[in-house]
Design a protein around this motif. Structure first.
Motif, PDB file in Angstrom:
ATOM      1  N   VAL A  25       0.675  -1.218   0.024  1.00 50.53           N
ATOM      2  CA  VAL A  25      -0.053   0.010  -0.048  1.00 50.53           C
ATOM      3  C   VAL A  25       0.919   1.277   0.004  1.00 50.53           C
ATOM      4  CG1 VAL A  25      -1.720   1.323   1.331  1.00 50.53           C
ATOM      5  CG2 VAL A  25      -1.837  -1.273   1.082  1.00 50.53           C
ATOM      6  N   ASN A  26       2.013   1.395   0.803  1.00 50.74           N
ATOM      7  CA  ASN A  26       2.833   2.373   0.696  1.00 50.74           C
ATOM      8  C   ASN A  26       3.492   2.570  -0.549  1.00 50.74           C
ATOM      9  OD1 ASN A  26       2.223   2.945   3.423  1.00 50.74           O
ATOM     10  ND2 ASN A  26       3.877   1.711   4.276  1.00 50.74           N
ATOM     11  N   TRP A  29       1.146   4.171  -2.818  1.00 48.54           N
ATOM     12  CA  TRP A  29       0.827   5.398  -2.580  1.00 48.54           C
ATOM     13  C   TRP A  29       1.868   6.402  -2.954  1.00 48.54           C
ATOM     14  CZ3 TRP A  29      -4.119   5.759  -0.833  1.00 48.54           C
ATOM     15  CH2 TRP A  29      -4.601   6.965  -0.394  1.00 48.54           C
ATOM     16  N   GLU A  30       2.897   5.783  -3.032  1.00 45.24           N
ATOM     17  CA  GLU A  30       4.072   6.486  -3.424  1.00 45.24           C
ATOM     18  C   GLU A  30       3.758   6.809  -4.944  1.00 45.24           C
ATOM     19  OE1 GLU A  30       7.238   8.164  -2.590  1.00 45.24           O
ATOM     20  OE2 GLU A  30       6.455   8.080  -0.763  1.00 45.24           O
ATOM     21  N   TYR A  32       0.913   6.463  -7.090  1.00 41.20           N
ATOM     22  CA  TYR A  32      -0.235   7.180  -7.318  1.00 41.20           C
ATOM     23  C   TYR A  32      -0.280   8.657  -6.673  1.00 41.20           C
ATOM     24  CZ  TYR A  32      -1.105   3.048 -10.083  1.00 41.20           C
ATOM     25  OH  TYR A  32      -0.652   2.105 -11.068  1.00 41.20           O
ATOM     26  N   ASP A  33       0.115   8.872  -5.629  1.00 41.90           N
ATOM     27  CA  ASP A  33      -0.138  10.250  -4.973  1.00 41.90           C
ATOM     28  C   ASP A  33       0.947  11.086  -5.667  1.00 41.90           C
ATOM     29  OD1 ASP A  33      -0.974  12.238  -3.181  1.00 41.90           O
ATOM     30  OD2 ASP A  33       0.222  11.552  -1.408  1.00 41.90           O
ATOM     31  N   LYS A  36       1.886  14.459  -3.560  1.00 42.15           N
ATOM     32  CA  LYS A  36       2.111  14.234  -2.367  1.00 42.15           C
ATOM     33  C   LYS A  36       1.726  14.739  -1.166  1.00 42.15           C
ATOM     34  CE  LYS A  36       5.303  11.546  -4.343  1.00 42.15           C
ATOM     35  NZ  LYS A  36       4.955  10.218  -4.800  1.00 42.15           N
ATOM     36  N   GLY A  38      -0.964  13.361   0.609  1.00 40.61           N
ATOM     37  CA  GLY A  38      -1.444  12.286   1.541  1.00 40.61           C
ATOM     38  C   GLY A  38      -2.647  11.861   1.217  1.00 40.61           C
ATOM     39  N   SER A  39      -3.357  12.288  -0.192  1.00 40.88           N
ATOM     40  CA  SER A  39      -4.677  11.426  -0.317  1.00 40.88           C
ATOM     41  C   SER A  39      -4.622  11.321  -1.910  1.00 40.88           C
ATOM     42  CB  SER A  39      -5.764  12.448  -0.005  1.00 40.88           C
ATOM     43  OG  SER A  39      -5.586  13.778  -0.411  1.00 40.88           O
ATOM     44  N   LEU A  40      -5.420  10.592  -2.208  1.00 39.28           N
ATOM     45  CA  LEU A  40      -5.431  10.419  -3.971  1.00 39.28           C
ATOM     46  C   LEU A  40      -6.707  11.292  -4.207  1.00 39.28           C
ATOM     47  CD1 LEU A  40      -5.007   6.624  -4.101  1.00 39.28           C
ATOM     48  CD2 LEU A  40      -3.395   8.651  -4.280  1.00 39.28           C
ATOM     49  N   GLU A  44      -5.909  11.033  -9.604  1.00 42.87           N
ATOM     50  CA  GLU A  44      -4.717  10.037  -9.364  1.00 42.87           C
ATOM     51  C   GLU A  44      -5.518   8.674  -9.003  1.00 42.87           C
ATOM     52  OE1 GLU A  44      -1.973  12.922  -6.723  1.00 42.87           O
ATOM     53  OE2 GLU A  44      -3.857  12.108  -5.533  1.00 42.87           O
ATOM     54  N   PHE A  48      -4.790   4.769 -11.192  1.00 44.50           N
ATOM     55  CA  PHE A  48      -4.781   3.547 -10.333  1.00 44.50           C
ATOM     56  C   PHE A  48      -5.679   2.697 -10.892  1.00 44.50           C
ATOM     57  CE2 PHE A  48      -6.302   0.870  -7.020  1.00 44.50           C
ATOM     58  CZ  PHE A  48      -5.215   0.168  -6.807  1.00 44.50           C
TER      59      PHE A  48
END
Length: 67
Positions: A25-26, A29-30, A32-33, A36, A38-40, A44, A48
């Motif tokens: 998951v991390n 997140w790297e 698709y965020d 940066k 902290g949310s999509l 984004e 995904f």
């Protein structure tokens, strides 16, 4: 297999299931965020979903019109 996938597989080998899921998951997140924050945001998440569907069914599942 891409280098990114190989790196991820090496990272999660030997980890417990929960730790491995957190690592995946991390890493996602790297990727698709993009901003940066902290949310999509919509775009984004859209990227995904499009990438995931392309991997599952050779991009025939994704429809710009439906999305």
């Amino acid at each position: 297999m891409t280098n990114q996938k190989k790196d991820l597989m090496l990272k999660i080998s030997g980890m417990g299931e929960e730790v491995a899921i957190d690592a995946v998951v991390n890493d996602m997140w790297e990727i698709y965020d993009e901003d940066k924050n902290g949310s999509l945001d919509f775009n984004e998440v859209k990227r995904f979903v499009k990438d995931a569907l392309a991997k599952m069914c050779q991009s025939t599942c994704y429809s710009e019109k439906v999305f």
